[in-house]
Design an enzyme around this catalytic site. Structure first.
Site, short mmCIF file in Angstrom:
data_model
loop_
_atom_site.label_atom_id
_atom_site.label_comp_id
_atom_site.label_asym_id
_atom_site.label_seq_id
_atom_site.Cartn_x
_atom_site.Cartn_y
_atom_site.Cartn_z
N ASP A 80 0.82 -1.21 0.00
CA ASP A 80 0.00 0.00 0.00
C ASP A 80 0.85 1.26 0.00
O ASP A 80 0.57 2.23 -0.68
CB ASP A 80 -0.91 0.03 1.23
CG ASP A 80 -2.17 -0.78 0.98
OD1 ASP A 80 -2.22 -1.47 -0.06
OD2 ASP A 80 -3.08 -0.72 1.82
N ASP A 84 0.90 4.14 -2.74
CA ASP A 84 0.56 5.52 -2.37
C ASP A 84 1.63 6.50 -2.82
O ASP A 84 1.33 7.61 -3.24
CB ASP A 84 0.42 5.64 -0.85
CG ASP A 84 -0.89 5.05 -0.37
OD1 ASP A 84 -1.75 4.78 -1.23
OD2 ASP A 84 -1.05 4.86 0.84
N SER A 129 -33.69 -3.83 -24.71
CA SER A 129 -33.85 -4.68 -23.53
C SER A 129 -33.93 -6.13 -24.02
O SER A 129 -33.61 -6.41 -25.17
CB SER A 129 -35.06 -4.21 -22.72
OG SER A 129 -36.20 -4.90 -23.08
N LYS A 162 -26.92 -12.82 -15.56
CA LYS A 162 -27.61 -11.55 -15.76
C LYS A 162 -27.47 -10.76 -14.46
O LYS A 162 -28.10 -11.09 -13.45
CB LYS A 162 -29.08 -11.78 -16.11
CG LYS A 162 -29.80 -10.50 -16.46
CD LYS A 162 -31.17 -10.81 -17.05
CE LYS A 162 -31.84 -9.59 -17.64
NZ LYS A 162 -32.09 -8.54 -16.66
N LYS A 332 -27.30 -16.03 -25.48
CA LYS A 332 -27.10 -15.29 -26.74
C LYS A 332 -26.60 -16.24 -27.82
O LYS A 332 -25.78 -17.12 -27.53
CB LYS A 332 -26.04 -14.20 -26.55
CG LYS A 332 -26.36 -13.21 -25.46
CD LYS A 332 -25.19 -12.25 -25.22
CE LYS A 332 -25.55 -11.32 -24.07
NZ LYS A 332 -24.43 -10.45 -23.70
N CYS A 450 -44.43 8.54 18.65
CA CYS A 450 -43.25 7.70 18.82
C CYS A 450 -43.56 6.52 19.75
O CYS A 450 -44.05 6.73 20.86
CB CYS A 450 -42.10 8.54 19.40
SG CYS A 450 -40.64 7.55 19.77
N CYS A 453 -41.47 7.16 23.10
CA CYS A 453 -41.63 8.29 24.02
C CYS A 453 -42.94 9.03 23.84
O CYS A 453 -43.23 9.97 24.57
CB CYS A 453 -40.44 9.25 23.89
SG CYS A 453 -40.46 10.19 22.37
N CYS A 474 -35.85 11.29 23.83
CA CYS A 474 -36.36 9.98 23.44
C CYS A 474 -35.26 8.95 23.71
O CYS A 474 -34.17 9.03 23.11
CB CYS A 474 -36.75 10.02 21.96
SG CYS A 474 -37.35 8.45 21.34
S1 IVH Z 1 -27.19 -8.40 -23.06
C1 IVH Z 1 -28.52 -6.94 -26.87
N1 IVH Z 1 -26.02 -9.54 -21.02
O1 IVH Z 1 -30.30 -6.90 -18.67
C2 IVH Z 1 -28.15 -7.48 -25.57
N2 IVH Z 1 -27.66 -7.88 -20.61
O2 IVH Z 1 -33.09 -7.02 -19.63
C3 IVH Z 1 -28.75 -6.73 -24.46
N3 IVH Z 1 -28.01 -7.38 -18.26
O3 IVH Z 1 -30.46 -3.71 -20.05
C4 IVH Z 1 -28.18 -6.97 -23.16
N4 IVH Z 1 -26.53 -8.79 -17.46
O4 IVH Z 1 -28.69 -4.10 -18.33
C5 IVH Z 1 -26.93 -8.63 -21.43
N5 IVH Z 1 -24.90 -10.60 -19.31
C6 IVH Z 1 -25.78 -9.70 -19.71
C7 IVH Z 1 -26.52 -8.90 -18.81
C8 IVH Z 1 -27.46 -8.01 -19.30
C9 IVH Z 1 -27.42 -7.86 -17.16
C10 IVH Z 1 -29.09 -6.36 -18.26
C11 IVH Z 1 -28.83 -5.21 -19.17
C12 IVH Z 1 -30.05 -5.04 -20.02
C13 IVH Z 1 -31.05 -5.88 -19.30
C14 IVH Z 1 -32.01 -6.48 -20.29
#
Ligand code: IVH
Length: 717
Positions: A80, A84, A129, A162, A332, A450, A453, A474
């Protein structure tokens, strides 16, 4: 060199690594920072800008390497203090050569930028999303859909945790982090770059060979341990706690002062990248992201759908062992070319889906609601439940956060409720089951007085919580304050726990802090069956606390909204309790990052007759109420004890930073012109009436260069 002393107190804590080391590091750096201020290293005095640039470059490379080893690999190679020293050398060079400050400098990590409003910026491509699946069946449907869309495609997947956090998009140009955006409405987001720079595992510069342009998306999140720490602190400060780590993260990213964001210790996990020359498969891109220095979200694959299911099952079992919250697994299609062919709907890509874990829930009876009164008078309702098994533990109580929650859930007594444990340690009540509620049940009307009290409760404007205003009498508030006063970060009086304090209070022996200093070992022996030497030890500890430095004494007083950092800032701006007492509410609010809510709280506290008398008593007992004596002997700071007022505007220097500069060098920022004023600092368009009044009262009028001459250092933004 404005704001140096300033940034220092807050700057350093963030290099900390774990709470204990952190504290040590804070203190060490603090001391060293001041040393530098007054005695610049001789060997650096004649540095040319070229040589400085070279050294800055070396330091950035070296520190970044260690940051990477520490934060990403978790394999530190420096102590550390060595670390620093490097940071301090870099900081001092940047202060001497501000034009050489670089965007990728690790000193940016500590924040300091205050943004009034975040600029809104369009995303290069929408941040979509995801569609959700809740069963394996729905996952199979997802695969069927894909096969129907592109029958010839051979499908393989990656599966990723996720993360339950906040999505952000990071932009890198030639390997340097240049901009970071929130998701916003998906099409455009807020530019929160200064806040994101404070996130330690977001690289400011990519390691190795990077594409000329790269966008990285991922999740900013908070460890559960950090969430608990922050909530505890918030409760202590009388602030409403956050509901969950995700809310805490979202709230933190929106803070206008990046140095406050830095203290939240946010983290980042990358899950997506877009840029030139990237490989064809997501699993390869993830590997590249890791090489560039990112923490990458836990990823499995390439997988068949069967293997994806295995991944989902494995993590369902072990997700509780993660130090952060996840709410599912994202699946994916691994192949980028296929992703492009599948495309997206307006809302979500067709090639990805989120499998959501069902949070563990249980149904039980709500038997009663109790109300806990904290040190600041904040009332926390707690649901008392018929014991029920949930996620492997027996749950008897659940937090209800605040009064509004009772109304929102429409809780009755008794009631039948669904409790959930979704990662967080404290279970919560999700909803009621009105159809199963006994017909005799009555709405759970929270008390108006409260529970401890009997004083009528108040609800400060704009807050969801209720408070007991009987601050002085209190019992849980008084005992809570005493506990806070003796706590480790405050007066650090060991062996004086809650139990003894309660007894001392109940017996009428200790009501105020100052009463502690009159305690004799015999009194302690009488009230508690102590081992022989303990009472003496406790009395010794109490007496020893007289040397605790001023900022910690200020913190120990337990003024609402005054945590350690705020106390430190106040003590820097107003180095004696007298100067703080004399300061107007407005002047306190002007202290960099303090603001009007804290200022009102401090002002009101000090100007309460009883509080002020108690401070006088503590002062006469020998507690430290001045930062001047120890840290800055006789000479003091250039503006010590001087009262200044600013009028007009100054090119390239904001009023706030000018005030911060004045306060940092010992000056007291006055609220108006009076005969007590020492200097009026005037810029362009200074108020003629102010000037006139200053002349009349014989107050010295200074230009900015004259003020800088007096201080001996220029102001810089
Ligand atoms: S992929 C096109 N991967 O989940 C792909 N999203 O419900 C879009 N999220 O807004 C997102 N972990 O904030 C992806 N491993 C992950 C993720 C992830 C969390 C969130 C992300 C997105 C939301 C979608």
């Amino acid at each position: 060199m404005s704001g140096i002393v300033w940034s220092e107190g807050k700057a350093i804590p963030l290099q900390g690594k774990g709470p204990v080391v952190q504290l040590v590091r804070t203190l060490a750096c603090h001391a060293r920072g001041r040393g530098f201020e007054s005695r610049p290293d001789r060997s650096e005095m004649n540095l040319t800008p070229e040589a400085a640039a070279k050294r800055i470059s070396e330091l950035i490379a070296e520190i970044s390497e260690h940051d990477y080893r520490y934060y990403v690999l978790a394999q530190p190679t420096l102590s550390d203090s060595e670390y620093d020293r490097l940071v301090q050398e870099l900081r001092s060079l940047e202060e001497r050569f501000p034009e050489l400050r670089r965007a990728d400098s690790p000193t940016q990590r500590v924040g300091g930028t205050v943004t009034k409003e975040f600029p809104v910026v369009a995303h290069r491509r929408p941040m979509l999303s995801l569609d959700n699946a809740y069963t394996i069946e729905e996952l199979r449907d997802f695969e069927k859909r894909l096969t129907r869309l592109l029958p010839d495609a051979s499908l393989s997947y990656i599966a990723q945790l996720k993360i339950d956090g906040v999505a952000v998009s990071l932009h890198y140009k030639d390997g340097i982090f240049i901009q970071g955006l929130t998701r916003g409405d998906g099409l455009q987001g807020d530019d929160i770059t200064p806040n994101l720079r404070t996130v330690r595992d977001i690289p400011l510069r990519l390691r190795g060979k990077a594409p000329s342009y790269l966008e990285v998306r991922g999740e900013v999140y908070m460890l559960r341990s950090e969430f608990n720490r922050i909530n505890k602190e918030r409760e202590e400060l009388g602030e409403t706690p956050f509901m969950n780590p995700r809310n805490a993260t979202a709230g933190s990213l929106k803070l206008q002062d990046s140095s406050q964001v830095a203290q939240r210790r946010l983290k980042f996990l990358a899950y997506f990248a877009d840029g030139e020359g990237l490989p064809d498969y997501d699993h390869e891109i993830m590997a590249l992201l890791a090489q560039w220095g990112f923490h990458v979200v836990e990823t499995g694959g390439p997988f068949s759908m069967n293997e994806v299911e295995g991944f989902i099952e494995r993590w369902a079992k072990s997700k509780a062992t993660l130090p952060y919250d996840i709410d599912g697994v994202v699946i994916k299609v691994n192949n980028r070319a296929l992703q492009a062919r599948f495309g997206a709907t307006a809302k979500a890509p067709r090639w990805a889906i989120a499998f959501k874990y069902q949070p563990e829930q249980a149904i039980t009876e709500l038997q009663k609601i109790t109300y806990q009164v904290g040190r600041t008078g904040y009332i926390t309702p707690v649901a008392e439940l018929k014991p029920v098994k949930l996620a492997g533990t027996i749950v008897k109580r659940a937090s209800l956060y605040n009064y509004d929650e009772i109304e929102r859930l429409n809780l009755h007594l008794p009631d039948v409720v669904v409790v959930e444990k979704s990662g967080e340690i404290i279970p919560k009540v999700i909803r009621t089951l009105p159809e199963r509620r006994p017909s005799t049940a009555q709405p759970a009307d929270p008390p108006q007085t409260c529970p401890e009290c009997g004083t009528p409760l108040i609800r400060p404007e704009g807050e969801v919580g209720r408070y007991c205003p009987n601050y002085k009498h209190c019992p849980p508030q008084v005992i809570g304050r005493l506990e806070h006063f003796v706590s480790r970060k405050a007066m650090n009086i060991q062996s004086l726990g809650e139990k003894i304090l309660r007894k001392l209070y109940e017996k009428g022996l200790v009501k105020r802090f100052s009463d502690l200093y009159a305690l004799k070992p015999e009194i302690l022996t009488n009230i508690e069956g102590f081992a022989e030497k303990m009472p003496h030890k406790i009395v010794q500890n109490i007496q020893a606390s007289k040397s605790v430095p001023y900022p910690r004494v200020l913190y120990a007083l337990g003024i609402r909204h005054v945590g350690e950092t705020v106390a430190q800032k106040l003590a820097e701006a107003f180095p004696t309790i007298g100067s703080l007492y004399e300061a107007s509410e407005e002047a306190i609010a002007k202290v960099y990052t303090i603001g009007s809510v804290i200022a009102r709280s401090v002002y009101t506290y000090l100007h309460d007759k009883e509080n002020w008398e108690e401070i006088q008593r503590l002062r006469s007992i020998g507690l430290q109420f001045s930062a001047l004596s120890a840290a800055r002997p006789s000479a003091g700071l250039p503006l010590s004890g001087k009262r200044l007022l600013v009028s007009g505007t100054f090119e390239g220097v904001s009023r706030d930073s000018l005030i911060a500069y004045i306060q940092a060098h010992g000056g007291i920022y006055a609220s108006s012109i009076s005969k007590n004023l020492d200097y009026l600092v005037v810029g362009e368009n200074a108020g003629p009436s102010k000037l006139e009044k200053a002349r009349r009262l014989g107050i010295k009028v200074l230009s900015l260069p004259e003020l800088e001459g007096l201080v001996g250092k220029p102001v810089r933004e």
